[in-house]
Write an enzyme that holds these catalytic residues in place. Structure first.
Site, mmCIF file in Angstrom:
data_model
loop_
_atom_site.group_PDB
_atom_site.id
_atom_site.type_symbol
_atom_site.label_atom_id
_atom_site.label_comp_id
_atom_site.label_asym_id
_atom_site.label_seq_id
_atom_site.Cartn_x
_atom_site.Cartn_y
_atom_site.Cartn_z
ATOM 1 N N LYS A 15 13.600 -6.720 4.278
ATOM 2 C CA LYS A 15 14.222 -7.695 5.180
ATOM 3 C C LYS A 15 14.294 -9.086 4.538
ATOM 4 O O LYS A 15 14.879 -10.003 5.122
ATOM 5 C CB LYS A 15 13.411 -7.810 6.476
ATOM 6 C CG LYS A 15 13.201 -6.513 7.229
ATOM 7 C CD LYS A 15 14.458 -6.091 7.935
ATOM 8 C CE LYS A 15 14.209 -4.819 8.750
ATOM 9 N NZ LYS A 15 15.471 -4.156 9.112
ATOM 10 N N LYS A 65 2.910 -6.655 -7.746
ATOM 11 C CA LYS A 65 2.242 -7.947 -7.521
ATOM 12 C C LYS A 65 1.222 -8.287 -8.603
ATOM 13 O O LYS A 65 1.109 -9.448 -9.011
ATOM 14 C CB LYS A 65 1.574 -7.967 -6.145
ATOM 15 C CG LYS A 65 2.565 -8.026 -4.990
ATOM 16 C CD LYS A 65 1.852 -8.132 -3.650
ATOM 17 C CE LYS A 65 2.849 -8.193 -2.509
ATOM 18 N NZ LYS A 65 2.176 -8.364 -1.207
ATOM 19 N N ASP A 102 0.844 -14.342 1.360
ATOM 20 C CA ASP A 102 0.624 -13.300 2.376
ATOM 21 C C ASP A 102 -0.403 -13.723 3.425
ATOM 22 O O ASP A 102 -0.189 -13.556 4.628
ATOM 23 C CB ASP A 102 0.168 -11.994 1.716
ATOM 24 C CG ASP A 102 1.301 -11.266 1.015
ATOM 25 O OD1 ASP A 102 2.465 -11.451 1.416
ATOM 26 O OD2 ASP A 102 1.025 -10.508 0.072
ATOM 27 N N GLY A 128 -7.524 -2.724 -0.285
ATOM 28 C CA GLY A 128 -6.557 -2.761 -1.378
ATOM 29 C C GLY A 128 -5.930 -4.135 -1.542
ATOM 30 O O GLY A 128 -6.469 -5.155 -1.098
ATOM 31 N N THR A 151 -13.302 4.449 0.576
ATOM 32 C CA THR A 151 -14.214 4.353 -0.568
ATOM 33 C C THR A 151 -15.041 3.088 -0.402
ATOM 34 O O THR A 151 -14.561 1.981 -0.648
ATOM 35 C CB THR A 151 -13.419 4.289 -1.893
ATOM 36 O OG1 THR A 151 -12.469 5.346 -1.925
ATOM 37 C CG2 THR A 151 -14.348 4.397 -3.084
ATOM 38 N N LEU A 152 -16.277 3.248 0.021
ATOM 39 C CA LEU A 152 -17.119 2.099 0.366
ATOM 40 C C LEU A 152 -17.320 1.150 -0.813
ATOM 41 O O LEU A 152 -17.339 -0.072 -0.639
ATOM 42 C CB LEU A 152 -18.475 2.586 0.892
ATOM 43 C CG LEU A 152 -19.444 1.494 1.366
ATOM 44 C CD1 LEU A 152 -18.846 0.709 2.525
ATOM 45 C CD2 LEU A 152 -20.780 2.101 1.758
ATOM 46 N N GLU A 153 -17.455 1.707 -2.031
ATOM 47 C CA GLU A 153 -17.727 0.870 -3.201
ATOM 48 C C GLU A 153 -16.645 -0.189 -3.407
ATOM 49 O O GLU A 153 -16.926 -1.328 -3.796
ATOM 50 C CB GLU A 153 -17.841 1.737 -4.472
ATOM 51 C CG GLU A 153 -19.027 2.675 -4.487
ATOM 52 C CD GLU A 153 -18.807 3.928 -3.631
ATOM 53 O OE1 GLU A 153 -17.630 4.202 -3.267
ATOM 54 O OE2 GLU A 153 -19.796 4.602 -3.306
ATOM 55 N N GLY A 237 3.502 -6.345 11.896
ATOM 56 C CA GLY A 237 3.469 -7.373 10.863
ATOM 57 C C GLY A 237 4.782 -8.069 10.564
ATOM 58 O O GLY A 237 4.884 -8.753 9.541
#
Length: 274
Positions: A15, A65, A102, A128, A151-153, A237
């Site tokens: 958009k 990015k 962002d 992420g 993934t906790l780490e 969003g």
């Protein structure tokens, strides 16, 4: 006429060209803004050629990015922390300045909704690039953040990196279910596969729920699930998208557009296109 573009892959759904066209019309700025399908093998060369031909700026979206970040000569603080940029500006001396708008787009939309109050308990789903891009502005706004990631780490590494900027920690789904939150933000890309994080229903019912993804009538998988759980305050969003574009436009053209007016028009156009 100043030349701009958004680079991504895929990009046809973007958009951004329409948003910046509306910004240009609104402010009386003469600009050209197009969508560019980035080549995974040759992205850097294509982008640098675009600037060599006189372009003044570019927006960058997935999956480029981090790669665009490495091309810049100067960085904003939010961009350095995110290690990813969504906005590039060619400076007068030809060097590239990188920013990440962002998080400011998200915070401005949360402010518009009345959902950004100091010392809120905020749950962010995902660790992420989308989360990395918004943590610094959220912490500056004195939000108390909990990150959940499958993934906790990965979540732990992110929390450690941003710990000096405010209150931030991690939790499992089981731990989350025993807590209370004022705001829940989905920053995962699971919706692209029609999936979502199965957050406990009672949390979604009591909190404001925000999905960084957007869709006509807010029909994203996560928001559909939230509504089924009884959520009464929810938002997609689209406002974040228009907001981050507004901050990019200001960086390039030195004038901040009326974001809310463009958001309203975009919603109407999406509604009529159904």
């Amino acid at each position: 006429m100043n030349q701009y573009a958004v680079w991504g892959n895929p990009i046809a759904q973007s958009k951004s060209p329409r948003i910046h066209q509306l910004f240009g019309e609104q402010t009386g700025k003469s600009i050209s803004y197009v969508a560019k399908l980035g080549n995974e093998l040759n992205f850097e060369n294509e982008l640098m050629q675009f600037f060599a031909e006189g372009a003044k700026g570019a927006n960058i979206t997935a999956p480029f990015k981090e790669r665009a970040f490495s091309l810049a000569d100067e960085y904003s603080e939010s961009c350095l922390l995110a290690e990813a940029c969504n906005t590039l500006k060619r400076l007068d001396d030809g060097r590239l300045y990188a920013d990440n708008t962002d998080g400011f787009g998200l915070c401005s939309d949360l402010e518009r909704l009345g959902w950004l109050k100091p010392h809120q308990r905020v749950l962010i789903l995902g660790a992420g690039g989308a989360t990395k891009g918004v943590l610094f502005p959220l912490l500056k706004a004195k939000q108390q953040i909990t990150i959940y990631n499958r993934t906790l780490e990965k979540a732990v590494r992110l929390a450690e990196k941003f710990a000096k900027y405010g209150k931030i920690r991690t939790a499992s789904l089981e731990q989350i279910a025993e807590q209370q939150f004022d705001l829940i933000i989905n920053a995962t890309s699971l919706g692209l596969q029609g999936k979502y994080v199965p957050v406990a229903a009672h949390l979604l019912k009591s909190a404001a729920v925000y999905d960084m993804q957007y869709a006509p009538d807010m029909q994203t998988p996560f928001l559909n699930y939230a509504r089924e759980c009884g959520a009464v305050r929810y938002q997609d969003g689209l406002g974040m998208l228009v907001g981050q574009a507004g901050f990019a436009f200001k960086l390039w053209e030195n004038e901040f557009p009326n974001v809310e007016k463009v958001l309203k028009q975009l919603k109407n156009e999406m509604e009529n296109a159904k």
